[in-house]
Write a protein that holds these residues in place. Sequence first.
Motif, PDB file in Angstrom:
ATOM      1  N   ASN A 161       0.835  -1.214   0.000  1.00  0.00           N
ATOM      2  CA  ASN A 161       0.000   0.000   0.000  1.00  0.00           C
ATOM      3  C   ASN A 161       0.867   1.261   0.000  1.00  0.00           C
ATOM      4  N   GLN A 162       1.932   1.207  -0.781  1.00  0.00           N
ATOM      5  CA  GLN A 162       2.857   2.335  -0.932  1.00  0.00           C
ATOM      6  C   GLN A 162       3.599   2.691   0.348  1.00  0.00           C
ATOM      7  N   LYS A 163       3.622   1.767   1.301  1.00  0.00           N
ATOM      8  CA  LYS A 163       4.336   1.999   2.560  1.00  0.00           C
ATOM      9  C   LYS A 163       5.428   0.950   2.732  1.00  0.00           C
ATOM     10  N   PRO A 164       6.519   1.279   3.448  1.00  0.00           N
ATOM     11  CA  PRO A 164       7.579   0.292   3.679  1.00  0.00           C
ATOM     12  C   PRO A 164       7.028  -0.965   4.350  1.00  0.00           C
ATOM     13  N   ALA A 165       7.504  -2.119   3.929  1.00  0.00           N
ATOM     14  CA  ALA A 165       7.071  -3.403   4.489  1.00  0.00           C
ATOM     15  C   ALA A 165       8.220  -4.016   5.280  1.00  0.00           C
ATOM     16  N   PHE A 166       7.866  -4.614   6.418  1.00  0.00           N
ATOM     17  CA  PHE A 166       8.861  -5.161   7.326  1.00  0.00           C
ATOM     18  C   PHE A 166       8.556  -6.627   7.617  1.00  0.00           C
ATOM     19  N   TYR A 167       9.611  -7.397   7.821  1.00  0.00           N
ATOM     20  CA  TYR A 167       9.502  -8.681   8.493  1.00  0.00           C
ATOM     21  C   TYR A 167       9.637  -8.423   9.999  1.00  0.00           C
ATOM     22  N   ALA A 168       9.265  -9.419  10.796  1.00  0.00           N
ATOM     23  CA  ALA A 168       9.590  -9.413  12.223  1.00  0.00           C
ATOM     24  C   ALA A 168      10.269 -10.734  12.544  1.00  0.00           C
ATOM     25  N   LEU A 169      11.289 -10.683  13.389  1.00  0.00           N
ATOM     26  CA  LEU A 169      11.901 -11.927  13.857  1.00  0.00           C
ATOM     27  C   LEU A 169      10.971 -12.555  14.894  1.00  0.00           C
ATOM     28  N   PRO A 170      10.788 -13.868  14.870  1.00  0.00           N
ATOM     29  CA  PRO A 170       9.773 -14.502  15.727  1.00  0.00           C
ATOM     30  C   PRO A 170      10.164 -14.500  17.203  1.00  0.00           C
ATOM     31  N   GLN A 171       9.209 -14.117  18.054  1.00  0.00           N
ATOM     32  CA  GLN A 171       9.407 -14.245  19.496  1.00  0.00           C
ATOM     33  C   GLN A 171       9.403 -15.713  19.900  1.00  0.00           C
ATOM     34  N   SER A 172       8.705 -16.514  19.138  1.00  0.00           N
ATOM     35  CA  SER A 172       8.693 -17.970  19.280  1.00  0.00           C
ATOM     36  C   SER A 172       8.070 -18.510  17.997  1.00  0.00           C
ATOM     37  N   PRO A 173       8.175 -19.815  17.746  1.00  0.00           N
ATOM     38  CA  PRO A 173       7.523 -20.382  16.551  1.00  0.00           C
ATOM     39  C   PRO A 173       6.042 -20.692  16.805  1.00  0.00           C
ATOM     40  N   GLN A 174       5.415 -20.017  17.765  1.00  0.00           N
ATOM     41  CA  GLN A 174       4.083 -20.380  18.228  1.00  0.00           C
ATOM     42  C   GLN A 174       3.070 -20.556  17.081  1.00  0.00           C
ATOM     43  N   GLN A 175       2.959 -19.553  16.226  1.00  0.00           N
ATOM     44  CA  GLN A 175       1.928 -19.632  15.188  1.00  0.00           C
ATOM     45  C   GLN A 175       2.291 -20.649  14.107  1.00  0.00           C
ATOM     46  N   TYR A 176       3.566 -20.748  13.777  1.00  0.00           N
ATOM     47  CA  TYR A 176       3.962 -21.734  12.774  1.00  0.00           C
ATOM     48  C   TYR A 176       3.717 -23.158  13.279  1.00  0.00           C
ATOM     49  N   LYS A 177       3.992 -23.389  14.577  1.00  0.00           N
ATOM     50  CA  LYS A 177       3.811 -24.768  15.038  1.00  0.00           C
ATOM     51  C   LYS A 177       2.328 -25.110  15.142  1.00  0.00           C
ATOM     52  N   GLN A 178       1.464 -24.129  15.401  1.00  0.00           N
ATOM     53  CA  GLN A 178       0.036 -24.400  15.358  1.00  0.00           C
ATOM     54  C   GLN A 178      -0.402 -24.666  13.923  1.00  0.00           C
ATOM     55  N   LEU A 179       0.221 -23.980  12.958  1.00  0.00           N
ATOM     56  CA  LEU A 179      -0.071 -24.262  11.558  1.00  0.00           C
ATOM     57  C   LEU A 179       0.419 -25.654  11.156  1.00  0.00           C
ATOM     58  N   LEU A 180       1.500 -26.124  11.783  1.00  0.00           N
ATOM     59  CA  LEU A 180       1.951 -27.496  11.525  1.00  0.00           C
ATOM     60  C   LEU A 180       0.920 -28.514  12.016  1.00  0.00           C
ATOM     61  N   MET A 181       0.268 -28.189  13.146  1.00  0.00           N
ATOM     62  CA  MET A 181      -0.800 -29.071  13.627  1.00  0.00           C
ATOM     63  C   MET A 181      -1.947 -29.103  12.616  1.00  0.00           C
ATOM     64  N   ALA A 182      -2.229 -27.941  12.008  1.00  0.00           N
ATOM     65  CA  ALA A 182      -3.253 -27.882  10.964  1.00  0.00           C
ATOM     66  C   ALA A 182      -2.803 -28.620   9.708  1.00  0.00           C
ATOM     67  N   SER A 183      -1.489 -28.826   9.578  1.00  0.00           N
ATOM     68  CA  SER A 183      -0.937 -29.462   8.376  1.00  0.00           C
ATOM     69  C   SER A 183      -0.877 -30.976   8.481  1.00  0.00           C
ATOM     70  N   GLY A 184      -1.351 -31.517   9.596  1.00  0.00           N
ATOM     71  CA  GLY A 184      -1.358 -32.966   9.745  1.00  0.00           C
ATOM     72  C   GLY A 184      -0.134 -33.532  10.437  1.00  0.00           C
ATOM     73  N   VAL A 185       0.772 -32.675  10.919  1.00  0.00           N
ATOM     74  CA  VAL A 185       1.917 -33.149  11.690  1.00  0.00           C
ATOM     75  C   VAL A 185       1.420 -33.499  13.090  1.00  0.00           C
ATOM     76  N   GLU A 186       1.679 -34.714  13.524  1.00  0.00           N
ATOM     77  CA  GLU A 186       1.135 -35.143  14.816  1.00  0.00           C
ATOM     78  C   GLU A 186       1.991 -34.672  15.990  1.00  0.00           C
ATOM     79  N   ARG A 187       3.305 -34.784  15.839  1.00  0.00           N
ATOM     80  CA  ARG A 187       4.202 -34.384  16.935  1.00  0.00           C
ATOM     81  C   ARG A 187       5.415 -33.678  16.332  1.00  0.00           C
ATOM     82  N   TYR A 188       5.577 -32.411  16.684  1.00  0.00           N
ATOM     83  CA  TYR A 188       6.652 -31.583  16.122  1.00  0.00           C
ATOM     84  C   TYR A 188       7.576 -31.110  17.237  1.00  0.00           C
ATOM     85  N   TYR A 189       8.870 -30.942  16.918  1.00  0.00           N
ATOM     86  CA  TYR A 189       9.775 -30.200  17.813  1.00  0.00           C
ATOM     87  C   TYR A 189      10.880 -29.567  16.983  1.00  0.00           C
TER      88      TYR A 189
END
Length: 654
Positions: free
Chosen positions: A213-241
Amino acid sequence: MFGHQLISASRIGRKYSITTASDVIKQKFSFSESSHCIRDLLSSDVSSKVVINGWIDKKPKKVGKSLIFGTLRDTKGDVIQLVDSDSFLKAANVEDVVQIEGQLNIRKAANEETDVPQFEIKLLKVNTLNKSGKKPSQLSVFKNQGNFPPEFRYLQLRLPKYQAFLKKRHEIASRVREHLNGFNFTEIETPILFKSTPEGAREFLVPSRNKQNQKPAFYALPQSPQQYKQLLMASGVERYYQLARCFRDEDLRSDRQPEFTQIDLEMAFANGSQVMQIIESTITKTWNTMSSSGNLHTLTRSNEIVPVTQSHPVTKITYREAMTQYGIDKPDLRFPSIKIVDMSEFKAFGIENNGFPIFEIIVLRNAFRTSEDYKENWSFLSDEHQYKFRSPIVVPIDSEEMEQLWFEKFMSIANFENPTLMNRFLNLKQGDIICGATREPSGALFENPTPLGRLRQLVTQSKRGSELYQQTENAVAVWVIDFPLFSPAEYEPSLGSKKPDYPHYNAEVYSSTHHPFTMVQLQDLHKLQSNPSACLGQHYDFVINGVELGGGSTRIHDPVLQNFIFKSILKIQEPEKLFGHLLTAFESGTPPHAGFAIGFDRMCAMLCGTNNIRDVIAFPKSISGCDLLVGSPSNVPKEILEEYNLEFADDSQK
């Protein structure tokens, strides 16, 4: 020496021919591929020829016309004496990198004091693979202290202590991986470049060359993999670490770093109890194998410290129990005799602030002998700078009169209806110390730690407190459960330079006690709409020796409930924009799931017997978040910033 002169001279702009120094350079890259370590020598034959790689540990000492004694430190940190009768070490410097060849001799035979002989090596050849400059010798006082300036971290890491720490860290990681693999977990890496979302701590932002939207875009470094690991649960991974790198831009302490490692795991079709069983098994097995202080223990309900076994699993206490008995949600239970006592049953109540009606005390028994003893060892308990808000009142019982009239010292903050009954119960004696303060009601206790909780922490961390009240050298673990799901937001009143005596809350604004993905306890589900602050969460912390080693929870996997918490309770603007990826995944058949994260750096520090996580991190940041070795963070030229849609703020024009 000429090779070293070549490099030194090149730093000041002089030109030398590489050809001229070619013999010296070639020597640095020509060495025997077969070598021993000093520990191997125990099984070697005397008079055999040995080859060892390492560093000159101390400045060689000339002890005769043609005799020099030196000391070699090998790659494992072990040292051995060198005997030089051919002047090989004549020009050697401390920390020269060498490969030596020599004849193994017995320096001192085994005797009653030691059943292991001491060896020395008579030098036959020394190949200097890299000449050291003067700096290591100039820093020898730091070497003796075992603590180099941070810009010379690589010299500190050469010391045997830190070599052992790094190797032990590797062993701990290997054992954890082996244990989790045995439970059929899959190790999966998640991205480091994430997006900015409100999860609690301040984030590190990474500029990109893209725009939105014509504004600078940023990444953020993760405070934890919290959201990605919940997405892994949605992806059919039974046990992740994974051993995950995490980043938080927050104030630093000895147990915090801006970037750190956690053992992160998540389980589908699982609840908190199942996660807690695996975490307890993993930590206990690792602790019993790797700890420098013995097997893991716990404190039973009958106040006994016992080893953790199947018949004595790690004790579970509620957040309310932790706060009312110890004044903090991470109590150090190696000190079981130091407990807080609520004096309400004796009709003693706080009068200074209506929101803090509970008057409570801690008694330190037989704490001092004389007034000088008290001043020297306990006066710090009254130091207001040790406390975020009000400091407790601390009263030494230094006379028979004070045994009965101690309560008069607390009448500015509390009212007492039955002093006689209190005295009979407390049975104070000369040499005791009684400490008192007020706190919130047990059903709405958000100040953490309480004044007495902080005081207890100061006692347990002090030398005299450990001498008098610590009952074991073993690590003592406890589960803390039933945390409040939400906490009222704190704000700082305008008091000028004066510190507030009490926390101030905005009852209309809530924050997640841990994070916004934690599930409410089912019996409190109906309270979410009417009284969120009364809801308990399905969260659990694992605490050892007063340190939160890790925490986890059962997660919300219902999209409607998650969105309700985002919008109606936490008042997050546009949650679909921030968390739409999660909500859509939940709508697509995400199973129930729960997880946990262990602070790996903290765990390694405790298993190595050190209080500072910097000791077990190869290249830690300073207390200000800087890497003084490489000089980060650093400035970036203006033209580079412009590529990332950024520009300098000109302070001179403000």
